[in-house]
Design a protein around this motif. Structure first.
Motif, short mmCIF file in Angstrom:
data_model
loop_
_atom_site.label_atom_id
_atom_site.label_comp_id
_atom_site.label_asym_id
_atom_site.label_seq_id
_atom_site.Cartn_x
_atom_site.Cartn_y
_atom_site.Cartn_z
N SER A 1 75.86 -26.57 -72.90
CA SER A 1 75.48 -26.86 -74.36
C SER A 1 74.22 -27.64 -74.62
CB SER A 1 76.71 -28.14 -74.47
OG SER A 1 76.27 -29.19 -73.49
N GLN A 2 73.35 -27.37 -73.58
CA GLN A 2 72.00 -28.14 -73.95
C GLN A 2 70.85 -27.14 -74.24
OE1 GLN A 2 71.45 -31.51 -73.10
NE2 GLN A 2 73.65 -31.42 -72.91
N LYS A 3 69.83 -27.50 -75.25
CA LYS A 3 69.04 -26.75 -75.73
C LYS A 3 67.50 -27.28 -75.23
CE LYS A 3 70.81 -28.09 -79.55
NZ LYS A 3 70.51 -28.40 -81.11
N TYR A 4 66.78 -25.99 -74.69
CA TYR A 4 65.64 -26.37 -74.00
C TYR A 4 64.48 -25.57 -74.65
CZ TYR A 4 68.33 -27.93 -70.35
OH TYR A 4 69.47 -28.87 -69.42
N ILE A 5 63.40 -26.03 -74.44
CA ILE A 5 61.98 -25.24 -74.80
C ILE A 5 61.18 -25.22 -73.47
CG2 ILE A 5 60.80 -27.01 -75.46
CD1 ILE A 5 59.43 -25.35 -77.75
N LEU A 6 60.77 -23.93 -72.93
CA LEU A 6 60.00 -23.62 -71.93
C LEU A 6 58.58 -23.41 -72.31
CD1 LEU A 6 60.78 -21.82 -68.69
CD2 LEU A 6 58.57 -21.72 -69.72
N ASP A 7 57.61 -24.39 -72.16
CA ASP A 7 56.30 -24.31 -72.27
C ASP A 7 55.44 -23.68 -71.12
OD1 ASP A 7 53.54 -24.91 -72.95
OD2 ASP A 7 54.07 -26.47 -73.89
N PHE A 8 54.86 -22.38 -71.64
CA PHE A 8 54.23 -22.13 -70.50
C PHE A 8 52.91 -22.38 -70.09
CE2 PHE A 8 56.44 -17.84 -72.20
CZ PHE A 8 57.20 -18.03 -71.20
N GLU A 9 52.21 -22.93 -70.98
CA GLU A 9 50.84 -23.75 -70.76
C GLU A 9 51.07 -25.10 -70.02
OE1 GLU A 9 47.17 -23.44 -73.68
OE2 GLU A 9 48.77 -24.49 -74.31
N ASP A 10 52.10 -25.84 -70.22
CA ASP A 10 52.49 -27.02 -69.30
C ASP A 10 53.37 -26.79 -68.34
OD1 ASP A 10 50.82 -28.26 -71.00
OD2 ASP A 10 52.70 -28.80 -72.39
N MET A 11 53.92 -25.77 -68.18
CA MET A 11 54.82 -25.27 -67.03
C MET A 11 56.04 -26.19 -66.84
SD MET A 11 54.16 -22.23 -66.31
CE MET A 11 54.61 -21.73 -64.48
N VAL A 12 56.65 -26.71 -68.05
CA VAL A 12 57.70 -27.61 -67.90
C VAL A 12 58.87 -26.77 -68.88
CG1 VAL A 12 56.48 -29.61 -67.62
CG2 VAL A 12 56.89 -28.90 -69.83
N GLN A 13 59.93 -27.20 -68.64
CA GLN A 13 61.07 -27.17 -69.58
C GLN A 13 61.36 -28.41 -70.26
OE1 GLN A 13 64.45 -25.26 -67.48
NE2 GLN A 13 65.34 -27.34 -67.39
N ARG A 14 61.72 -28.65 -71.39
CA ARG A 14 62.13 -29.95 -72.19
C ARG A 14 63.28 -29.83 -72.82
NH1 ARG A 14 56.78 -29.04 -73.80
NH2 ARG A 14 55.09 -30.52 -72.71
N ASN A 15 64.34 -30.67 -72.53
CA ASN A 15 65.48 -30.81 -73.10
C ASN A 15 65.21 -31.34 -74.61
OD1 ASN A 15 68.32 -32.07 -74.00
ND2 ASN A 15 68.85 -31.44 -72.12
N LEU A 16 65.57 -30.47 -75.47
CA LEU A 16 65.28 -30.85 -76.86
C LEU A 16 66.19 -32.21 -77.39
CD1 LEU A 16 65.17 -27.37 -78.38
CD2 LEU A 16 63.34 -28.82 -78.00
N ASP A 17 67.25 -32.53 -76.97
CA ASP A 17 68.05 -33.64 -77.36
C ASP A 17 67.39 -34.81 -76.35
OD1 ASP A 17 69.57 -32.11 -79.14
OD2 ASP A 17 71.11 -31.60 -77.53
N TYR A 18 67.57 -34.78 -75.11
CA TYR A 18 67.12 -36.02 -74.23
C TYR A 18 65.95 -36.16 -73.85
CZ TYR A 18 72.30 -35.91 -73.53
OH TYR A 18 73.69 -36.03 -73.88
N LYS A 19 64.86 -35.24 -74.34
CA LYS A 19 63.33 -35.12 -73.97
C LYS A 19 62.90 -35.28 -72.50
CE LYS A 19 63.12 -35.60 -78.59
NZ LYS A 19 63.48 -34.04 -79.27
#
Length: 166
Positions: free
Chosen positions: A52-70
């Motif tokens: 149920s979680q939404k994420y964004i994967l940032d190639f430059e920073d090489m991190v994935q961020r949870n869009l709800d919990y940050k």
């Protein structure tokens, strides 16, 4: 050359995107999808879900961020071993030193023939993970020491057989 994409969970275990895992929901993106997106735009981002979680994967920073919990998790792009049919023909004189072995193996302790017994450090992630799993079923016992057998030949055979099963 094939690449795999992995994220680091709380127990310091690297999980490949899109793969089954007993403790985590499978991501809606796979290593193959992430690799295509990365090659198209190495400074881009990819949106995906895991459960149920939404994420964004940032190639430059090489991190994935949870869009709800940050929350953020580290991401890695790693070269994958070649499949049997992709491997170039090897001569008889070629050693196994070019092969890809598990990252926790001590690369300086890879014998040309046979195996090597390697002490696993109590401070290593590998030791901590094994200890955690051991203590789930063996509550009244103590680990005195932990050793790993590094056998490059058997590892290569295992990888080959695993690919054959796929």
């Amino acid at each position: 050359m094939a690449y795999g994409w992995y994220w680091l969970d709380d127990s310091k275990q690297w999980i490949e995107y899109g793969e089954e895992h007993p403790r985590h929901c499978r991501a809606t993106v796979t290593s193959e999808i992430l690799e295509k997106e990365f090659l198209a735009d190495p400074s881009g981002v990819v949106l995906f879900r895991a459960g149920s979680q939404k994420y964004i994967l940032d190639f430059e920073d090489m991190v994935q961020r949870n869009l709800d919990y940050k929350t953020e998790r580290k991401v890695e792009r790693r070269q994958k071993p070649l499949l049997c049919e992709e491997r170039p023909h090897r001569s008889q004189n070629t050693t196994l030193s070019n092969a890809v072995y598990p990252q926790q193996w001590d690369q300086s302790a890879l014998p040309d023939i046979g195996f090597k017994l390697v002490e696993v450090s109590e401070s290593s992630i590998e030791y901590i993970n094994i200890k955690h799993l051991f203590e789930k079923t063996m509550k009244n016992y103590v680990i005195r020491r932990l050793q790993r057998i590094q056998n490059p030949t058997l590892w290569q055979v295992f990888q080959w057989q695993k690919e054959q099963m796929k």
